[in-house]
Design a protein around this motif. Structure first.
Motif, PDB file in Angstrom:
ATOM      1  N   ASP A  46      -6.257  -7.522  15.152  1.00  0.00           N
ATOM      2  CA  ASP A  46      -6.739  -8.309  14.020  1.00  0.00           C
ATOM      3  C   ASP A  46      -6.640  -7.519  12.724  1.00  0.00           C
ATOM      4  O   ASP A  46      -6.316  -8.072  11.676  1.00  0.00           O
ATOM      5  CB  ASP A  46      -8.196  -8.743  14.238  1.00  0.00           C
ATOM      6  N   LEU A  47      -6.909  -6.223  12.770  1.00  0.00           N
ATOM      7  CA  LEU A  47      -6.813  -5.393  11.571  1.00  0.00           C
ATOM      8  C   LEU A  47      -5.389  -5.387  11.024  1.00  0.00           C
ATOM      9  O   LEU A  47      -5.184  -5.409   9.815  1.00  0.00           O
ATOM     10  CB  LEU A  47      -7.253  -3.956  11.865  1.00  0.00           C
ATOM     11  N   GLN A  48      -4.438  -5.382  11.923  1.00  0.00           N
ATOM     12  CA  GLN A  48      -3.033  -5.377  11.495  1.00  0.00           C
ATOM     13  C   GLN A  48      -2.666  -6.666  10.767  1.00  0.00           C
ATOM     14  O   GLN A  48      -1.757  -6.674   9.951  1.00  0.00           O
ATOM     15  CB  GLN A  48      -2.108  -5.172  12.696  1.00  0.00           C
ATOM     16  N   ASP A  49      -3.393  -7.738  11.079  1.00  0.00           N
ATOM     17  CA  ASP A  49      -3.096  -9.031  10.467  1.00  0.00           C
ATOM     18  C   ASP A  49      -3.807  -9.248   9.139  1.00  0.00           C
ATOM     19  O   ASP A  49      -3.491 -10.199   8.421  1.00  0.00           O
ATOM     20  CB  ASP A  49      -3.490 -10.165  11.431  1.00  0.00           C
ATOM     21  N   LEU A  50      -4.760  -8.382   8.801  1.00  0.00           N
ATOM     22  CA  LEU A  50      -5.502  -8.557   7.555  1.00  0.00           C
ATOM     23  C   LEU A  50      -4.612  -8.279   6.342  1.00  0.00           C
ATOM     24  O   LEU A  50      -3.852  -7.316   6.347  1.00  0.00           O
ATOM     25  CB  LEU A  50      -6.695  -7.590   7.496  1.00  0.00           C
ATOM     26  N   PRO A  51      -4.733  -9.108   5.313  1.00  0.00           N
ATOM     27  CA  PRO A  51      -4.039  -8.788   4.066  1.00  0.00           C
ATOM     28  C   PRO A  51      -4.612  -7.478   3.500  1.00  0.00           C
ATOM     29  O   PRO A  51      -5.764  -7.126   3.767  1.00  0.00           O
ATOM     30  CB  PRO A  51      -4.355  -9.955   3.139  1.00  0.00           C
ATOM     31  N   ASP A  52      -3.818  -6.781   2.708  1.00  0.00           N
ATOM     32  CA  ASP A  52      -4.219  -5.480   2.168  1.00  0.00           C
ATOM     33  C   ASP A  52      -5.554  -5.533   1.436  1.00  0.00           C
ATOM     34  O   ASP A  52      -6.434  -4.710   1.672  1.00  0.00           O
ATOM     35  CB  ASP A  52      -3.146  -4.936   1.215  1.00  0.00           C
ATOM     36  N   GLU A  89      -6.233   1.972  10.097  1.00  0.00           N
ATOM     37  CA  GLU A  89      -5.288   0.943   9.653  1.00  0.00           C
ATOM     38  C   GLU A  89      -4.818   1.224   8.223  1.00  0.00           C
ATOM     39  O   GLU A  89      -3.644   1.065   7.902  1.00  0.00           O
ATOM     40  CB  GLU A  89      -5.909  -0.447   9.754  1.00  0.00           C
ATOM     41  N   VAL A  90      -5.746   1.653   7.363  1.00  0.00           N
ATOM     42  CA  VAL A  90      -5.379   2.012   5.990  1.00  0.00           C
ATOM     43  C   VAL A  90      -4.335   3.123   6.022  1.00  0.00           C
ATOM     44  O   VAL A  90      -3.323   3.069   5.329  1.00  0.00           O
ATOM     45  CB  VAL A  90      -6.637   2.447   5.187  1.00  0.00           C
ATOM     46  N   GLN A  91      -4.567   4.133   6.858  1.00  0.00           N
ATOM     47  CA  GLN A  91      -3.626   5.244   6.972  1.00  0.00           C
ATOM     48  C   GLN A  91      -2.290   4.772   7.529  1.00  0.00           C
ATOM     49  O   GLN A  91      -1.232   5.173   7.042  1.00  0.00           O
ATOM     50  CB  GLN A  91      -4.218   6.328   7.866  1.00  0.00           C
ATOM     51  N   ALA A  92      -2.311   3.897   8.524  1.00  0.00           N
ATOM     52  CA  ALA A  92      -1.080   3.391   9.123  1.00  0.00           C
ATOM     53  C   ALA A  92      -0.231   2.627   8.100  1.00  0.00           C
ATOM     54  O   ALA A  92       0.991   2.658   8.147  1.00  0.00           O
ATOM     55  CB  ALA A  92      -1.404   2.485  10.315  1.00  0.00           C
ATOM     56  N   ARG A  93      -0.899   1.967   7.160  1.00  0.00           N
ATOM     57  CA  ARG A  93      -0.173   1.235   6.118  1.00  0.00           C
ATOM     58  C   ARG A  93       0.290   2.137   4.986  1.00  0.00           C
ATOM     59  O   ARG A  93       1.009   1.702   4.091  1.00  0.00           O
ATOM     60  CB  ARG A  93      -1.050   0.118   5.549  1.00  0.00           C
ATOM     61  N   GLY A  94      -0.141   3.370   5.021  1.00  0.00           N
ATOM     62  CA  GLY A  94       0.294   4.313   4.007  1.00  0.00           C
ATOM     63  C   GLY A  94      -0.396   4.170   2.668  1.00  0.00           C
ATOM     64  O   GLY A  94       0.128   4.588   1.640  1.00  0.00           O
ATOM     65  N   PHE A  95      -1.590   3.574   2.680  1.00  0.00           N
ATOM     66  CA  PHE A  95      -2.339   3.461   1.425  1.00  0.00           C
ATOM     67  C   PHE A  95      -2.812   4.842   1.009  1.00  0.00           C
ATOM     68  O   PHE A  95      -3.214   5.644   1.836  1.00  0.00           O
ATOM     69  CB  PHE A  95      -3.570   2.576   1.586  1.00  0.00           C
ATOM     70  N   LEU A  96      -2.817   5.066  -0.270  1.00  0.00           N
ATOM     71  CA  LEU A  96      -3.320   6.321  -0.801  1.00  0.00           C
ATOM     72  C   LEU A  96      -4.654   6.014  -1.448  1.00  0.00           C
ATOM     73  O   LEU A  96      -4.719   5.497  -2.560  1.00  0.00           O
ATOM     74  CB  LEU A  96      -2.317   6.872  -1.818  1.00  0.00           C
ATOM     75  N   MET A  97      -5.721   6.318  -0.741  1.00  0.00           N
ATOM     76  CA  MET A  97      -7.049   5.952  -1.230  1.00  0.00           C
ATOM     77  C   MET A  97      -7.508   6.854  -2.377  1.00  0.00           C
ATOM     78  O   MET A  97      -8.161   6.420  -3.297  1.00  0.00           O
ATOM     79  CB  MET A  97      -8.075   6.039  -0.095  1.00  0.00           C
TER      80      MET A  97
END
Length: 162
Positions: free
Chosen positions: A22-28, A53-61
């Protein structure tokens, strides 16, 4: 009872896998909102899953601040702070002016080469400068340094948000 524990363990495993899918399906933006909610509610396990999931998407927090520097050649000329400063101010003045003319908000040192600058001024690359070149470098646009620097600061504030 042993069968009940096994069933519960299978259920938890499947539920965890479903939550991860479900996390993978969430919009950013929703994912980031969930990070905030989990943080505020102290939901450590959920927050850990969300951050994975944030890390997997490569977001830079928390991005590192960008630096704008260039390096000088390791020579006797550039070992002298006064000589180095004269070259930096002349070179920087040209680059600031170029950045303003192009509406460029990035690192000014990406706009030109120190070797090209010194070659244009004294007909030699930066690593070949000697004390005899200092006066030429010092006088280059000396009267413009402060004016251009002030205009550039205004440009950065108005156009680049910096």
């Amino acid at each position: 009872m042993n069968t009940s524990l096994k069933a519960l363990a299978v259920f938890i495993t499947l539920a965890g896998s479903a939550w991860a899918e479900d996390l993978q399906d969430l919009p950013d933006d929703t994912l980031l909102g969930e990070v905030v909610t989990a943080t505020e509610n102290g939901e450590e396990e959920r927050l850990l899953d969300l951050m994975r999931e944030v890390q997997a998407r490569g977001f830079l927090m928390f991005p590192k601040p960008q630096t704008c520097t260039f390096s000088y050649p390791d020579t006797e000329f550039f070992g002298n702070e006064i000589f180095r400063g004269a070259v930096r101010w002349g070179f920087g003045t040209d680059l600031r002016e170029l950045a303003m003319s192009q509406g460029f908000c990035g690192c000014i040192y990406n706009l030109g080469s120190l070797d090209a600058f010194t070659t244009e001024r004294v007909d030699k690359p930066a690593h070949a400068l000697t004390a005899a070149d200092f006066n030429t470098m010092r006088r280059y646009r000396n009267a413009d340094w402060n004016t251009i620097d002030q205009r550039y600061a205004t440009f950065r504030e108005e156009s680049c948000g910096a």
